[in-house]
Scaffold this motif. Structure first.
Motif, PDB file in Angstrom:
ATOM      1  N   PHE A  94      45.714  30.804  44.306  1.00  0.00           N
ATOM      2  CA  PHE A  94      44.311  30.589  44.649  1.00  0.00           C
ATOM      3  C   PHE A  94      43.720  29.457  43.810  1.00  0.00           C
ATOM      4  CE2 PHE A  94      39.770  31.462  44.184  1.00  0.00           C
ATOM      5  CZ  PHE A  94      39.388  31.526  45.513  1.00  0.00           C
ATOM      6  N   ARG A  98      42.404  25.989  45.484  1.00  0.00           N
ATOM      7  CA  ARG A  98      41.008  25.580  45.335  1.00  0.00           C
ATOM      8  C   ARG A  98      40.888  24.252  44.580  1.00  0.00           C
ATOM      9  NH1 ARG A  98      37.230  27.550  48.488  1.00  0.00           N
ATOM     10  NH2 ARG A  98      35.674  27.583  46.862  1.00  0.00           N
ATOM     11  N   TRP A 105      36.758  29.900  51.524  1.00  0.00           N
ATOM     12  CA  TRP A 105      37.175  30.956  50.607  1.00  0.00           C
ATOM     13  C   TRP A 105      38.184  31.891  51.271  1.00  0.00           C
ATOM     14  CZ3 TRP A 105      36.898  36.257  49.823  1.00  0.00           C
ATOM     15  CH2 TRP A 105      37.121  36.668  48.525  1.00  0.00           C
ATOM     16  N   VAL A 109      42.095  32.557  50.178  1.00  0.00           N
ATOM     17  CA  VAL A 109      42.605  33.885  49.805  1.00  0.00           C
ATOM     18  C   VAL A 109      43.855  34.224  50.601  1.00  0.00           C
ATOM     19  CG1 VAL A 109      42.094  36.363  49.894  1.00  0.00           C
ATOM     20  CG2 VAL A 109      40.411  34.789  48.977  1.00  0.00           C
TER      21      VAL A 109
END
Length: 195
Positions: A94, A98, A105, A109
């Protein structure tokens, strides 16, 4: 069309990751290797008589308290090991996703959980019981997560990142001191390169 394809691929990634995770958890209560696993379980159950080990590894002291918390249930201990492996892999994936991509988001995930399923390859030898190999692997994941957090803006991220680097380094030393020496060099090099 591309939005539909993206949603189908995300759903497929989520289903296959959940299936793999459930499969590993379901097989956590089967089998016992009397060679290596017997040593691991004896050392975890009572590490104090084995304070001096050849090769030097003190992983039993790290896993002794979780072993006590689960009441000596080997299946639950294995499930915790699988869950920790997947969780650390997901967190690391993650943070990398990111950092490198600008995705939503939910997509981050699901993608990180899918990528984290490759962390289960550390358990591919069929031995789900915690041992010094898994502790070293978990330690390396924790140190890497800490380095990624320490490089983010914000004081709390930096403090948490360096705490994780310290905890991961200590766990790595408890697993295999030679691996801890190698990861210390990597941390030093990464600090020099990032600064």
């Amino acid at each position: 069309m591309s939005v539909l394809l993206e949603r189908i691929l995300l759903a497929l990634s989520a289903v296959t990751t959940a299936t793999l995770f459930a499969w590993l958890l379901s097989y956590s209560s089967y089998g016992l290797s009397l060679e290596d696993e017997g040593f691991y379980l004896n050392f975890i159950a009572n590490p104090f008589p084995y304070a001096i080990n050849i090769p030097p590894s003190l992983f039993g002291f790290v896993y002794h308290w979780p072993y006590q918390w689960v009441g000596g249930d080997i299946a639950v201990l294995r499930m915790a090991n699988v869950t920790l492996t997947m969780a650390l892999g997901s967190i690391l994936s993650f943070l990398v996703i990111r950092r490198l991509w600008t995705v939503g988001w939910l997509q981050a995930v699901v993608l990180s959980a899918g990528i984290a399923s490759t962390a289960s390859l550390a358990l591919c030898n069929g031995l789900l019981t915690p041992n010094y190999y898994t502790l070293a692997f978990h330690s390396l994941l924790i140190v890497t997560i800490g380095l990624l957090l320490a490089d983010r803006p914000g004081r709390m991220h930096r403090v948490l990142g360096w705490i994780l680097v310290g905890v991961g380094g200590w766990c790595c030393f408890m697993a295999k001191p030679t691996t801890a020496a190698a990861i210390a060099l990597v941390v030093i090099l990464s600090v020099v390169i990032l600064r």
